[in-house]
Design a protein around this motif. Structure first.
Motif, short mmCIF file in Angstrom:
data_model
loop_
_atom_site.label_atom_id
_atom_site.label_comp_id
_atom_site.label_asym_id
_atom_site.label_seq_id
_atom_site.Cartn_x
_atom_site.Cartn_y
_atom_site.Cartn_z
N GLU A 60 0.83 -1.20 0.00
CA GLU A 60 0.00 0.00 0.00
C GLU A 60 0.86 1.25 0.00
N ALA A 61 1.96 1.24 0.76
CA ALA A 61 2.87 2.39 0.79
C ALA A 61 3.52 2.60 -0.57
N GLU A 67 1.58 6.51 -6.98
CA GLU A 67 0.51 7.43 -7.39
C GLU A 67 0.94 8.88 -7.22
N GLN A 68 1.65 9.19 -6.12
CA GLN A 68 2.13 10.54 -5.90
C GLN A 68 3.16 10.92 -6.95
N LEU A 69 4.06 10.00 -7.27
CA LEU A 69 5.07 10.26 -8.28
C LEU A 69 4.42 10.48 -9.64
N GLU A 70 3.41 9.69 -9.96
CA GLU A 70 2.70 9.85 -11.23
C GLU A 70 2.00 11.20 -11.30
#
Length: 112
Positions: A60-61, A67-70
């Motif tokens: 999950e981490a 997702e944050q990097l994307e």
């Protein structure tokens, strides 16, 4: 009934000679062995559940980080596209303001 009491009085009860015998020992040993095996199995299952929970948290981490990097990459690409569009517009002689609109004649800065 007097015969039973007379028979009971003839037989003395010696607590030192009364034992559960070999079958008592065998059954006690078997019950102990079963309990030890159950405890070992329970510890193994608990450990497996804990490891699965740790792996799930790590996944999950990693997914959240991806997702944050994307999202950051998309934001950077959008910024690069906006800069490129502004450069193309300036090269064509059409300057745009911060909102992306073509300024009107009265909106141009004074010449130096």
């Amino acid at each position: 009934m007097p015969a039973l009491t007379l028979l009971a009085e003839d037989e003395e009860f010696d607590p030192n000679t009364v034992t559960p015998g070999i079958w008592g020992f065998v059954l006690t040993f078997v019950v102990m062995l079963i309990v030890v095996l159950l405890v070992i199995d329970m510890v193994r299952r608990i450990r497996r559940v804990n490891y699965r929970a740790e792996v799930r948290e790590q996944l999950e981490a990693e997914q959240l980080e991806a997702e944050q990097l994307e999202a950051e990459q998309l934001e950077a690409e959008q910024l690069e596209a906006d800069v490129r569009d502004a450069e193309i517009g300036e090269a064509d002689g059409q300057a745009t303001d911060a909102a992306g609109d073509v300024p009107t004649e009265g909106d141009e800065p004074p010449a130096r």
